[in-house]
Design a protein around this motif. Structure first.
Motif, PDB file in Angstrom:
ATOM      1  N   ARG A 299      60.200  41.153  35.918  1.00 61.05           N
ATOM      2  CA  ARG A 299      61.295  40.176  35.914  1.00 61.05           C
ATOM      3  C   ARG A 299      62.545  40.705  36.616  1.00 61.05           C
ATOM      4  NH1 ARG A 299      63.208  38.231  30.190  1.00 61.05           N
ATOM      5  NH2 ARG A 299      61.004  37.660  30.104  1.00 61.05           N
ATOM      6  N   GLY A 300      63.114  39.842  37.467  1.00 57.92           N
ATOM      7  CA  GLY A 300      64.422  40.122  38.055  1.00 57.92           C
ATOM      8  C   GLY A 300      65.428  39.178  37.405  1.00 57.92           C
ATOM      9  N   GLY A 301      65.623  38.009  38.023  1.00 59.38           N
ATOM     10  CA  GLY A 301      66.553  37.015  37.477  1.00 59.38           C
ATOM     11  C   GLY A 301      65.900  36.018  36.535  1.00 59.38           C
ATOM     12  N   GLY A 302      64.576  36.076  36.375  1.00 63.24           N
ATOM     13  CA  GLY A 302      63.882  35.209  35.422  1.00 63.24           C
ATOM     14  C   GLY A 302      63.779  33.750  35.844  1.00 63.24           C
ATOM     15  N   HIS A 303      63.864  33.455  37.145  1.00 65.63           N
ATOM     16  CA  HIS A 303      63.824  32.062  37.605  1.00 65.63           C
ATOM     17  C   HIS A 303      62.468  31.639  38.169  1.00 65.63           C
ATOM     18  CE1 HIS A 303      67.953  31.692  36.653  1.00 65.63           C
ATOM     19  NE2 HIS A 303      68.217  30.679  37.447  1.00 65.63           N
TER      20      HIS A 303
ATOM     21  N   PHE B 280      55.997  33.339  35.868  1.00 70.94           N
ATOM     22  CA  PHE B 280      55.343  34.633  36.054  1.00 70.94           C
ATOM     23  C   PHE B 280      56.131  35.817  35.485  1.00 70.94           C
ATOM     24  CE2 PHE B 280      53.190  32.609  39.893  1.00 70.94           C
ATOM     25  CZ  PHE B 280      52.040  32.347  39.163  1.00 70.94           C
ATOM     26  N   SER B 281      57.399  35.606  35.147  1.00 74.71           N
ATOM     27  CA  SER B 281      58.170  36.749  34.657  1.00 74.71           C
ATOM     28  C   SER B 281      58.139  36.863  33.139  1.00 74.71           C
ATOM     29  CB  SER B 281      59.593  36.677  35.184  1.00 74.71           C
ATOM     30  OG  SER B 281      60.083  35.358  35.163  1.00 74.71           O
ATOM     31  N   THR B 282      57.122  36.271  32.531  1.00 72.50           N
ATOM     32  CA  THR B 282      56.855  36.494  31.116  1.00 72.50           C
ATOM     33  C   THR B 282      55.338  36.405  30.917  1.00 72.50           C
ATOM     34  OG1 THR B 282      57.412  35.833  28.857  1.00 72.50           O
ATOM     35  CG2 THR B 282      57.139  34.061  30.466  1.00 72.50           C
TER      36      THR B 282
ATOM     37  N   GLY C 241      63.379  33.339  50.831  1.00 73.68           N
ATOM     38  CA  GLY C 241      64.806  33.148  50.545  1.00 73.68           C
ATOM     39  C   GLY C 241      65.476  32.180  51.503  1.00 73.68           C
ATOM     40  N   ILE C 242      65.607  30.917  51.038  1.00 67.13           N
ATOM     41  CA  ILE C 242      66.224  29.857  51.851  1.00 67.13           C
ATOM     42  C   ILE C 242      67.558  29.486  51.199  1.00 67.13           C
ATOM     43  CG2 ILE C 242      65.998  27.430  52.546  1.00 67.13           C
ATOM     44  CD1 ILE C 242      62.914  27.885  52.499  1.00 67.13           C
ATOM     45  N   GLY C 243      68.648  29.522  51.955  1.00 67.08           N
ATOM     46  CA  GLY C 243      69.951  29.169  51.390  1.00 67.08           C
ATOM     47  C   GLY C 243      70.890  28.643  52.466  1.00 67.08           C
TER      48      GLY C 243
ATOM     49  N   THR D 216      52.907  25.430  52.074  1.00 65.17           N
ATOM     50  CA  THR D 216      53.852  25.419  50.963  1.00 65.17           C
ATOM     51  C   THR D 216      54.642  26.733  50.959  1.00 65.17           C
ATOM     52  OG1 THR D 216      52.301  26.404  49.418  1.00 65.17           O
ATOM     53  CG2 THR D 216      52.255  24.016  49.597  1.00 65.17           C
ATOM     54  N   TYR D 217      55.686  26.763  50.148  1.00 65.00           N
ATOM     55  CA  TYR D 217      56.573  27.932  50.066  1.00 65.00           C
ATOM     56  C   TYR D 217      56.381  28.571  48.693  1.00 65.00           C
ATOM     57  CZ  TYR D 217      61.202  30.269  49.615  1.00 65.00           C
ATOM     58  OH  TYR D 217      62.223  31.158  49.397  1.00 65.00           O
ATOM     59  N   VAL D 218      56.015  29.844  48.652  1.00 69.19           N
ATOM     60  CA  VAL D 218      55.680  30.467  47.362  1.00 69.19           C
ATOM     61  C   VAL D 218      56.808  30.387  46.345  1.00 69.19           C
ATOM     62  CG1 VAL D 218      53.833  32.094  47.986  1.00 69.19           C
ATOM     63  CG2 VAL D 218      56.211  32.767  48.330  1.00 69.19           C
TER      64      VAL D 218
HETATM   65  P1  FAD Z   1      61.837  36.204  38.318  1.00 68.21           P
HETATM   66  O1  FAD Z   1      61.271  35.151  37.443  1.00 68.21           O
HETATM   67  O2  FAD Z   1      62.535  37.321  37.683  1.00 68.21           O
HETATM   68  O3  FAD Z   1      60.726  36.768  39.249  1.00 68.21           O
HETATM   69  C1  FAD Z   1      59.812  35.928  39.898  1.00 68.21           C
HETATM   70  C2  FAD Z   1      58.652  36.743  40.375  1.00 68.21           C
HETATM   71  O4  FAD Z   1      59.093  37.614  41.403  1.00 68.21           O
HETATM   72  C3  FAD Z   1      58.061  37.661  39.321  1.00 68.21           C
HETATM   73  O5  FAD Z   1      57.117  36.996  38.556  1.00 68.21           O
HETATM   74  C4  FAD Z   1      57.476  38.766  40.157  1.00 68.21           C
HETATM   75  O6  FAD Z   1      56.234  38.369  40.664  1.00 68.21           O
HETATM   76  C5  FAD Z   1      58.471  38.870  41.281  1.00 68.21           C
HETATM   77  N1  FAD Z   1      59.494  39.870  41.004  1.00 68.21           N
HETATM   78  C6  FAD Z   1      60.658  39.721  40.333  1.00 68.21           C
HETATM   79  N2  FAD Z   1      61.329  40.869  40.335  1.00 68.21           N
HETATM   80  C7  FAD Z   1      60.589  41.753  41.012  1.00 68.21           C
HETATM   81  C8  FAD Z   1      60.756  43.111  41.368  1.00 68.21           C
HETATM   82  N3  FAD Z   1      61.822  43.788  41.024  1.00 68.21           N
HETATM   83  N4  FAD Z   1      59.778  43.709  42.088  1.00 68.21           N
HETATM   84  C9  FAD Z   1      58.672  43.028  42.435  1.00 68.21           C
HETATM   85  N5  FAD Z   1      58.461  41.764  42.118  1.00 68.21           N
HETATM   86  C10 FAD Z   1      59.413  41.122  41.425  1.00 68.21           C
HETATM   87  N6  FAD Z   1      64.426  29.659  46.340  1.00 68.21           N
HETATM   88  C11 FAD Z   1      64.974  29.614  47.566  1.00 68.21           C
HETATM   89  O7  FAD Z   1      64.408  30.133  48.526  1.00 68.21           O
HETATM   90  N7  FAD Z   1      66.175  28.985  47.782  1.00 68.21           N
HETATM   91  C12 FAD Z   1      66.873  28.408  46.780  1.00 68.21           C
HETATM   92  O8  FAD Z   1      67.966  27.898  47.008  1.00 68.21           O
HETATM   93  C13 FAD Z   1      66.318  28.437  45.476  1.00 68.21           C
HETATM   94  N8  FAD Z   1      66.971  27.863  44.453  1.00 68.21           N
HETATM   95  C14 FAD Z   1      66.433  27.945  43.186  1.00 68.21           C
HETATM   96  C15 FAD Z   1      67.131  27.377  42.126  1.00 68.21           C
HETATM   97  C16 FAD Z   1      66.612  27.431  40.853  1.00 68.21           C
HETATM   98  C17 FAD Z   1      67.385  26.830  39.708  1.00 68.21           C
HETATM   99  C18 FAD Z   1      65.353  28.048  40.631  1.00 68.21           C
HETATM  100  C19 FAD Z   1      64.760  28.084  39.260  1.00 68.21           C
HETATM  101  C20 FAD Z   1      64.654  28.608  41.683  1.00 68.21           C
HETATM  102  C21 FAD Z   1      65.185  28.565  42.968  1.00 68.21           C
HETATM  103  N9  FAD Z   1      64.510  29.115  44.050  1.00 68.21           N
HETATM  104  C22 FAD Z   1      65.064  29.085  45.290  1.00 68.21           C
HETATM  105  C23 FAD Z   1      63.204  29.745  43.856  1.00 68.21           C
HETATM  106  C24 FAD Z   1      63.389  31.241  43.631  1.00 68.21           C
HETATM  107  O9  FAD Z   1      63.465  31.874  44.889  1.00 68.21           O
HETATM  108  C25 FAD Z   1      62.201  31.840  42.854  1.00 68.21           C
HETATM  109  O10 FAD Z   1      62.087  31.180  41.629  1.00 68.21           O
HETATM  110  C26 FAD Z   1      62.346  33.336  42.660  1.00 68.21           C
HETATM  111  O11 FAD Z   1      61.117  33.870  42.258  1.00 68.21           O
HETATM  112  C27 FAD Z   1      63.406  33.670  41.628  1.00 68.21           C
HETATM  113  O12 FAD Z   1      63.625  35.057  41.583  1.00 68.21           O
HETATM  114  P2  FAD Z   1      64.023  35.733  40.201  1.00 68.21           P
HETATM  115  O13 FAD Z   1      64.153  37.185  40.442  1.00 68.21           O
HETATM  116  O14 FAD Z   1      65.154  35.009  39.596  1.00 68.21           O
HETATM  117  O15 FAD Z   1      62.751  35.395  39.336  1.00 68.21           O
END
Ligand code: FAD
Length: 480
Positions: free
Chosen positions: A89-93, A98-100, A164-166, A430-432
């Protein structure tokens, strides 16, 4: 409803739970780490087990809140030696949850938020637990930024590894295009550095291949001059003009400069003070965008998007970059049941517009939206084979954002989202990162065939036993 068909959460039915861990084994782990180790009996367990997407209510056996790289190494070794399902888990989004996990170990990197900006080399090194709001805060102190998320509570880690699209994607490329190096703990517990000339296959795979290859403990990015003030905001049009707005949006995108990135959102007006009460709860089309060139040029460059028809309201204007980065945060709170599904589109042509309008006419609830992101620009100029993110020649991506406040009605919105992408672009890539489920087919659809085969080979080399399988999983060749 469980949508994650390709992971241990689906496989770990109660009868095949791993045996309970012995007290001595747990004590050894507790003593071997600097961070907190939580189990179901610990204070804060419920808070620590929850992730952004309320659709995934899991009960991990252990949550290791890592304090640093040493804890990550220890956690990886522990999961492997105890044969535990491992979630990172990084930001949990993670949309797919997958992050639980159930009954496994969650390696929670969220306490690791160290960030170091070097304004002279225009680089930033950030640990894996940083969120976009953390990174933007540090880099904007120097008027610098890298492509980040549209919602500032998203983590940099999962976001970067998937692409990463922003708001800077057309000017600066994907977030992963700006990655210049990463520290990675691989399945054998080794710490490797990946970057230009170092572990080239891993370096290629990390930029788009998701969390398949190890735990990234820190990311180094190249930065760009951005803000601190940008010309940005949103313009709202009446939903009944959606057809005209979509056609006008396509035309405006064709002439858009790279420093302007926009997203069109077919949505329902929330009850917010900046929209007249008469439209609250009614269909509206929002066009959001950010011009990151000289602020004084912003009005002129965004005009084509703000004059597609008579607007309900036009909120474009100068604002801090960090304000734009968090503008829509309140609309995406944690805890709802969420399902995203995406489709890259070559064009917003007449058949695509008709299909979008049909879907828009049947949105199951006001929380459910159709986002059309304009791509191209710098992202499309990066050679397709140079990173694992290879779908670069599409002008748009559709992200279907399907939500319900709680479990009730969720299966229906998931079905609607699946039908929507099917009708707009049945066999689209699709976009992962915009994927609420990750069946083998969905993951394959995220990569061209040769990219997928190369990812399998890299996976075989770095994680042959598929320890890192709770993700958009690339099975190693031995498992195929
Ligand atoms: P986490 O749930 O922490 O991690 C997701 C997955 O990434 C994990 O299951 C794991 O497989 C992997 N991971 C996390 N941390 C690590 C690590 N340290 N090393 C290796 N693997 C790791 N995407 C875009 O491109 N553009 C956007 O504008 C955008 N907006 C979003 C807005 C919201 C509200 C949400 C929920 C998602 C959005 N996303 C967007 C999608 C986002 O890019 C993914 O959900 C991404 O996985 C979130 O990263 P996280 O670290 O928060 O998630």
């Amino acid at each position: 409803m469980r949508t994650d068909s390709n992971n241990d959460n689906a496989r770990n039915a109660p009868h095949d739970r791993p045996p309970p861990l012995g007290a001595a084994t747990l004590a050894e782990l507790t003593q071997g780490v600097r961070g907190q180790l939580l189990d179901a009996g610990s204070d804060g367990y419920d808070e620590a087990r929850s992730i952004w997407n309320g659709a995934h209510d899991r009960k991990p056996a252990l949550i290791l809140r890592c304090a640093g790289v040493a804890d990550v190494i220890r956690g990886v070794q522990f999961a492997r030696s105890q044969n535990l399902s491992l979630a990172v888990r990084g930001g949990g989004h993670s949309l797919a949850g997958f992050s639980t996990n159930d009954d496994g170990l969650v390696l929670d990197c969220s306490p690791m938020k160290g960030i170091r900006v070097d304004p002279y080399t225009r680089r930033v090194v950030a640990q894996a637990g940083a969120l976009w709001q953390d990174l933007d805060h540090e880099t904007q102190a120097f008027g610098l930024a890298v492509t980040g998320g549209l919602v500032s509570t998203t983590g940099i880690a999962g976001f970067t590894l998937g692409g990463g699209i922003g708001w800077l994607v057309r000017r600066c490329g994907l977030t992963s295009d700006n990655l210049v190096g990463a520290d990675v703990v691989t399945a054998d517990g080794q710490l490797l550095h990946a970057g230009a000339g170092e572990n080239p296959d891993l370096w290629w795979a990390l930029r788009g291949g998701g969390g398949n290859f190890g735990v990234v403990t820190s990311f180094e990015y190249a930065l760009h001059d951005v803000g601190p003030t940008v010309f940005a905001g949103a313009v709202f049009y009446p939903g009944e003009h959606a057809e005209t707005i979509l056609a006008g949006y396509r035309k405006a995108c064709a002439g858009a400069p790279d420093r302007l990135t926009t997203v069109l959102n077919l949505t329902t007006a929330p009850p917010v003070p900046f929209l007249p009460e008469s439209v609250h709860g009614k269909p509206v089309v929002a066009v959001l965008g950010m011009w990151s060139g000289p602020v004084t040029d912003g009005d002129q460059h965004t005009r084509a998007f703000r004059e597609i028809g008579p607007p309900i309201t036009d909120l474009f204007g100068p604002m801090p970059y960090v304000a734009m980065q968090s503008l829509i945060d309140p609309l995406y709170p944690s805890g709802l049941h969420n399902y995203f599904r995406s489709a890259f589109l070559h064009d917003l042509d007449e058949p695509a517009i008709s299909a979008l309008l049909r879907a828009y006419a049947t949105v199951p609830n006001p929380l459910t939206e159709l986002h059309v992101h304009h791509l191209g620009g710098a992202m499309s100029r990066v050679p397709a084979g140079s990173t694992a993110f290879a779908t670069r020649d599409r002008e748009f991506i559709l992200n279907v954002v399907a939500r319900t406040p709680a479990a009730e009605g969720f299966p229906g919105v998931v079905d609607w989202a699946r039908a929507t992408t099917g009708s707009v672009a049945a066999d689209a890539a699709t976009y992962v990162n915009f994927t609420g489920e990750a069946s083998g087919d969905q993951v394959r659809a995220s990569y061209p065939g040769d990219t997928y085969d190369r990812l399998v080979a890299v996976k075989q080399r770095y994680d042959p036993a598929n320890l890192f399988r709770l993700n958009q999983n690339i099975p190693p060749s031995a498992e195929r």
